[in-house]
Design a protein around this motif. Sequence first.
Motif, PDB file in Angstrom:
ATOM      1  N   ASP A   1       0.837  -1.209   0.000  1.00  0.00           N
ATOM      2  CA  ASP A   1       0.000   0.000   0.000  1.00  0.00           C
ATOM      3  C   ASP A   1       0.869   1.256   0.000  1.00  0.00           C
ATOM      4  O   ASP A   1       0.583   2.229  -0.703  1.00  0.00           O
ATOM      5  N   VAL A   2       1.916   1.244   0.809  1.00  0.00           N
ATOM      6  CA  VAL A   2       2.817   2.393   0.899  1.00  0.00           C
ATOM      7  C   VAL A   2       3.575   2.556  -0.423  1.00  0.00           C
ATOM      8  O   VAL A   2       3.710   3.669  -0.937  1.00  0.00           O
TER       9      VAL A   2
ATOM     10  N   ALA B   1       1.377   4.183  -2.982  1.00  0.00           N
ATOM     11  CA  ALA B   1       1.248   5.626  -2.760  1.00  0.00           C
ATOM     12  C   ALA B   1       2.488   6.360  -3.265  1.00  0.00           C
ATOM     13  O   ALA B   1       2.389   7.447  -3.849  1.00  0.00           O
TER      14      ALA B   1
ATOM     15  N   HIS C   1       2.416   6.406  -7.013  1.00  0.00           N
ATOM     16  CA  HIS C   1       1.396   7.363  -7.451  1.00  0.00           C
ATOM     17  C   HIS C   1       1.970   8.781  -7.540  1.00  0.00           C
ATOM     18  O   HIS C   1       1.495   9.600  -8.327  1.00  0.00           O
ATOM     19  N   GLN C   2       3.001   9.048  -6.746  1.00  0.00           N
ATOM     20  CA  GLN C   2       3.654  10.359  -6.768  1.00  0.00           C
ATOM     21  C   GLN C   2       4.775  10.423  -7.811  1.00  0.00           C
ATOM     22  O   GLN C   2       5.481  11.422  -7.903  1.00  0.00           O
TER      23      GLN C   2
ATOM     24  N   VAL D   1       6.156   8.925   4.594  1.00  0.00           N
ATOM     25  CA  VAL D   1       4.798   8.630   4.133  1.00  0.00           C
ATOM     26  C   VAL D   1       3.929   8.636   5.381  1.00  0.00           C
ATOM     27  O   VAL D   1       4.256   7.993   6.382  1.00  0.00           O
TER      28      VAL D   1
ATOM     29  N   THR E   1      -6.151   8.494   3.504  1.00  0.00           N
ATOM     30  CA  THR E   1      -5.271   8.696   2.361  1.00  0.00           C
ATOM     31  C   THR E   1      -3.816   8.718   2.816  1.00  0.00           C
ATOM     32  O   THR E   1      -3.523   8.865   4.003  1.00  0.00           O
ATOM     33  N   PHE E   2      -2.920   8.570   1.846  1.00  0.00           N
ATOM     34  CA  PHE E   2      -1.483   8.615   2.120  1.00  0.00           C
ATOM     35  C   PHE E   2      -0.915   9.938   1.622  1.00  0.00           C
ATOM     36  O   PHE E   2      -1.228  10.361   0.511  1.00  0.00           O
ATOM     37  N   SER E   3      -0.071  10.556   2.442  1.00  0.00           N
ATOM     38  CA  SER E   3       0.691  11.726   2.009  1.00  0.00           C
ATOM     39  C   SER E   3       2.139  11.297   1.873  1.00  0.00           C
ATOM     40  O   SER E   3       2.697  10.699   2.794  1.00  0.00           O
ATOM     41  N   VAL E   4       2.736  11.603   0.733  1.00  0.00           N
ATOM     42  CA  VAL E   4       4.127  11.252   0.478  1.00  0.00           C
ATOM     43  C   VAL E   4       4.942  12.547   0.496  1.00  0.00           C
ATOM     44  O   VAL E   4       4.676  13.463  -0.278  1.00  0.00           O
TER      45      VAL E   4
END
Length: 186
Positions: free
Chosen positions: A128-129, A132, A135-136, A147, A154-157
């Motif tokens: 999952d990480v 994310a 995705h960036q 992360v 939601t995930f913030s990177v």
Amino acid sequence: MVDVVHIFYQGWAPLLRTAIGTTFTYVALVIMLRVAGPRTLAKWYAFDLIVTVALGSTFANSVLSGNISVAQSLVGFAILIGLQFVIAFAVAHWSQLRVVVNPQPTLLLLDGKFVHDAMRRQRVAEADVRAAIRHQGIDRVENVGAVVLEADGTFSVIKQLRSSASALADVPELGGSNAANRSDDE
């Protein structure tokens, strides 16, 4: 012949039952969703989700059930909306309450290394990480500063951590400690 008054009002006992039942159900649902964790809500805060679903359910029940009067439905709506307002007002004015209503963000990766204890607590897999991060547009986990699993699921990177990372102040593992001890040159 249909008793028109009975359609709109069936006495105080059903209204009281609705008021008490709605309040206890709301509180129980908030607690259950809070225990379930942020991934359960995926982009919804607990109290927003509860009000949305409960209003729809209350409306559906009032429409479909002959045993629920319009007055009962209105009491249910008023209580749900009132509780939503009270909680939103309280969270806005007392930041300590935010932790009770909304989970804190959780650090899942720091300086390219997974924080396995936090991932296990939040039921998040490494995949999952990594998703994310991809995705960036980042191709290497080792190139990521942090992360964070946000309260809404939601995930913030964060590509690079700096000492001035004020956006991370509410992340318990970073707020003022690790981020503040970094140099801007890293």
